[in-house]
Design a protein around this motif. Structure first.
Motif, short mmCIF file in Angstrom:
data_model
loop_
_atom_site.label_atom_id
_atom_site.label_comp_id
_atom_site.label_asym_id
_atom_site.label_seq_id
_atom_site.Cartn_x
_atom_site.Cartn_y
_atom_site.Cartn_z
N GLY A 291 0.35 -1.32 0.03
CA GLY A 291 0.12 -0.06 0.09
C GLY A 291 0.70 1.42 0.24
N GLY A 292 0.10 2.65 -0.02
CA GLY A 292 0.66 3.46 -0.54
C GLY A 292 1.24 3.97 0.36
N GLU B 59 5.00 2.88 1.06
CA GLU B 59 5.59 3.40 0.14
C GLU B 59 5.70 4.81 0.30
OE1 GLU B 59 5.44 1.41 -3.01
OE2 GLU B 59 6.76 2.82 -3.64
N VAL C 225 -1.42 -1.71 -12.26
CA VAL C 225 -0.72 -2.15 -10.83
C VAL C 225 -1.62 -1.90 -9.56
CG1 VAL C 225 1.15 -2.03 -9.31
CG2 VAL C 225 1.04 -1.45 -11.55
N SER C 226 -2.30 -2.33 -8.94
CA SER C 226 -2.89 -1.46 -7.88
C SER C 226 -3.21 -3.05 -6.98
CB SER C 226 -3.92 -1.32 -7.50
OG SER C 226 -4.81 -2.37 -8.69
N ARG C 227 -3.60 -2.87 -5.62
CA ARG C 227 -3.65 -4.20 -4.41
C ARG C 227 -5.14 -4.15 -4.66
NH1 ARG C 227 -6.51 -1.88 -0.44
NH2 ARG C 227 -5.98 -0.09 -0.56
N VAL D 34 -1.22 -6.86 -12.11
CA VAL D 34 -0.02 -6.38 -11.17
C VAL D 34 -0.06 -5.71 -9.57
CG1 VAL D 34 2.74 -6.14 -10.68
CG2 VAL D 34 1.26 -6.24 -12.87
N GLY D 35 -0.40 -7.16 -8.85
CA GLY D 35 -1.28 -6.03 -7.44
C GLY D 35 -0.11 -7.21 -6.12
N SER D 36 -0.31 -5.81 -5.52
CA SER D 36 0.56 -6.79 -3.87
C SER D 36 -0.66 -7.16 -2.99
CB SER D 36 1.20 -5.35 -3.63
OG SER D 36 1.14 -4.77 -2.69
N VAL E 139 7.95 -4.29 -10.65
CA VAL E 139 6.07 -2.97 -10.91
C VAL E 139 7.02 -2.76 -11.94
CG1 VAL E 139 5.30 -1.13 -9.63
CG2 VAL E 139 5.28 -3.87 -9.07
N GLU F 240 -10.30 6.41 -4.55
CA GLU F 240 -9.24 6.20 -4.65
C GLU F 240 -8.81 7.26 -3.39
OE1 GLU F 240 -6.50 4.80 -4.46
OE2 GLU F 240 -6.87 3.81 -5.73
N GLY G 227 -3.21 8.29 -5.13
CA GLY G 227 -3.49 6.79 -6.11
C GLY G 227 -2.21 6.95 -6.22
N LEU G 228 -1.24 6.22 -6.15
CA LEU G 228 0.25 6.89 -6.28
C LEU G 228 0.69 5.90 -7.52
CD1 LEU G 228 2.65 5.83 -2.49
CD2 LEU G 228 2.39 8.15 -4.28
N THR G 229 0.25 4.70 -7.39
CA THR G 229 0.92 4.09 -8.79
C THR G 229 0.47 5.41 -10.29
OG1 THR G 229 -1.58 3.82 -8.76
CG2 THR G 229 0.11 2.07 -7.63
N GLU H 118 3.54 7.20 -10.37
CA GLU H 118 3.82 5.99 -10.61
C GLU H 118 4.44 5.16 -12.22
OE1 GLU H 118 4.41 3.95 -6.20
OE2 GLU H 118 3.89 2.40 -7.99
N1 UDP Z 1 1.49 -1.53 -4.89
C1 UDP Z 1 3.17 -2.81 -5.64
N2 UDP Z 1 2.93 -3.43 -5.68
C2 UDP Z 1 1.92 -4.36 -6.38
C3 UDP Z 1 1.23 -3.51 -6.36
C4 UDP Z 1 0.85 -1.67 -5.81
O1 UDP Z 1 4.12 -2.17 -4.93
O2 UDP Z 1 2.31 -5.54 -7.13
C5 UDP Z 1 2.59 -0.52 -4.57
C6 UDP Z 1 2.59 0.74 -5.75
O3 UDP Z 1 3.29 1.07 -6.67
C7 UDP Z 1 1.74 1.96 -4.75
C8 UDP Z 1 1.85 1.22 -3.38
O4 UDP Z 1 1.62 -0.33 -3.64
O5 UDP Z 1 3.02 2.56 -5.00
C9 UDP Z 1 -0.09 1.30 -3.27
O6 UDP Z 1 -0.38 2.91 -3.68
P1 UDP Z 1 -1.56 3.84 -3.82
O7 UDP Z 1 -1.50 4.73 -3.27
O8 UDP Z 1 -1.76 3.62 -5.55
O9 UDP Z 1 -3.14 3.07 -3.26
P2 UDP Z 1 -3.00 2.32 -2.19
O10 UDP Z 1 -3.12 1.09 -1.57
O11 UDP Z 1 -2.08 2.76 -0.38
O12 UDP Z 1 -5.00 2.17 -1.47
#
Ligand code: UDP
Length: 412
Positions: free
Chosen positions: A49-50, A53, A231-233, A262-264, A303, A320, A323-325, A328
């Motif tokens: 998550g952001g 990060e 790319v997002s959760r 791609v999601g973490s 990523v 949102e 939305g760091l993505t 990025e």
């Molecule tokens: N992120 C990551 N790997 C992934 C998906 C997301 O490292 O597979 C990172 C993404 O690059 C970003 C952060 O998680 O830096 C998500 O921040 P964002 O503000 O977009 O959303 P949040 O998850 O805080 O709602």
């Protein structure tokens, strides 16, 4: 005791060639009277998550400037993170408030963490609602307090915000991404400050096109064919299902298109796995949809590679915070399609650096326009990168924090 996070080191000087000498000097000037200031950031997780990060960059940079800065993570078990996930959803507008038991659980863990929190800080910056009760519970542990809200509070569940308000209202300073997010009834000084990305972190540093392609290839992407990517959760608000639907419309006209989601997984997000499974089911075995997460070895560099290589980046959120993505992705010089919600319109200038969309149809149409005209993609991407450079890089955010710390210092 709360657990300190090891953040490594960073040097502000390294950012001079990217953000310009004037801003770097301004940051140094602001830091001069703040030498030795004891600053603590408190958040719910150091992973995913952001928020995490951002702190992995801001904390080492604050140290580099001579502040005595630490980041600690609160203690919580699954019951707590279950409650805080509901809290997060309700604050972003979900219809259900927490039950009395869930609120009790949230408060109990805050009390526990409050007891364990070391004292003697000049400034304690509390991130998001998970640990938000700390100020009310243990105000003497720091001289100055800031609540930093990272979520979209524009249309919160009325019962939930009413319950939370007594805990956040009295923070002497609070920071929101946008003025629109500030709830009625805040008593302290309110700041609207968006966050920023770290252009030198492995996730955002310059990657040669051949290297980016090489990494994507290892995850099964055909690098000769067009790629759409989000790319997002794995979270319903990020709307990966809507992205799949938009991709399907695009695929009718451009059969060779591929999609990467791609999601973490974040450690404070127990629902993530259920939604991950739902997303896989929605893809229905389509071999051109690649659903990857950090448990498949997709880390920061990967990523970066996906964002750098994709022909088109999407963040089709329906809610949102910031939305760091988005920044990025735009920083990689790629054309961007974002949902017209939260902090996304701040980062994407509709028609100039990408497109803002409110439906699957719109997302598909804009995707088709970009994929059908590579020069359009290049122009949007180039302009977008300069916009991000001017507004959403780490030194600017650092400056805004230091300004707030300066105000806090002069008030105490
Ligand atoms: N992120 C990551 N790997 C992934 C998906 C997301 O490292 O597979 C990172 C993404 O690059 C970003 C952060 O998680 O830096 C998500 O921040 P964002 O503000 O977009 O959303 P949040 O998850 O805080 O709602």
């Amino acid at each position: 005791m709360l657990q300190s996070v090891a953040v490594g080191s960073k040097s502000l000087a390294d950012y001079t060639h990217i953000s310009g000498r004037a801003l770097i000097e301004e940051v140094r000037e602001l830091a001069r009277p703040l030498q030795g200031l004891r600053v603590l950031h408190v958040s719910a997780t150091a992973f995913g998550g952001g928020v995490s990060e951002i702190l992995y960059t801001q904390v080492p940079l604050m140290r580099d400037l001579g502040l005595d800065c630490d980041w600690q993570v609160i203690y919580g078990r699954e019951e707590f993170f279950h409650a805080t996930k509901l809290l997060h959803n309700a604050l972003q507008g979900a219809p259900h408030d927490l039950t009395e038991d869930e609120w009790r659980c949230w408060r109990l863990y805050n009390e526990m963490n409050g007891r364990e929190l070391a004292g003697g800080w000049d400034v304690c910056v509390v991130h998001d609602p998970q640990p938000a009760a700390l100020y009310r519970l243990v105000p003497d542990k720091a001289r100055g307090w800031v609540w930093r809200c990272h979520i979209d509070l524009s249309t919160p569940n009325a019962a939930t915000i009413e319950h939370l308000l007594p805990y956040i209202r009295e923070y002497p300073h609070s920071i929101f991404h946008l003025r629109d997010y500030v709830p009625n009834g805040m008593d302290g000084k309110v700041h609207a400050v968006p966050p920023a990305i770290d252009p030198l972190a492995p996730k955002n540093m310059a990657l040669a096109p051949a290297d980016a392609a090489y990494v994507c290839e290892q995850f099964g992407i055909d690098v000769e064919r067009p790629l759409m990517c989000q790319v997002s959760r794995f979270d319903p608000w990020k709307d990966p299902l809507g992205v799949i639907d938009a991709y399907r419309i695009v695929k009718e006209e451009i059969p060779e298109v591929q999609l990467a989601l791609v999601g973490s997984m974040a450690s404070d997000d127990p629902e993530g796995w259920d939604f991950f499974t739902e997303t896989i089911a929605h893809a229905d075995g389509d071999q051109d949809i690649h659903i990857l997460n950090n448990f498949n070895n997709v880390g920061a560099i990967e990523v970066n590679a996906f964002q750098s290589h994709a022909n088109l980046l999407i963040q089709k959120s329906t809610r949102e915070g910031f939305g760091l993505t988005v920044s990025e992705g735009i920083w990689k010089g790629r054309p961007f399609i974002g949902g017209k919600v939260g902090g996304i319109p701040l980062q994407v200038q509709d028609g100039e650096t990408g497109y803002l969309v409110s439906s699957v149809q719109e997302c598909a149409q804009r995707s088709l326009a970009i994929l059908g005209d590579p020069e359009l993609g290049r122009v949007l991407g180039r302009k977008g990168k300069e916009y991000v450079r001017a507004h959403f890089l780490a030194p600017r955010y650092l400056r805004d924090y230091l300004r707030i710390f300066t105000e806090l210092q002069s008030a105490t």
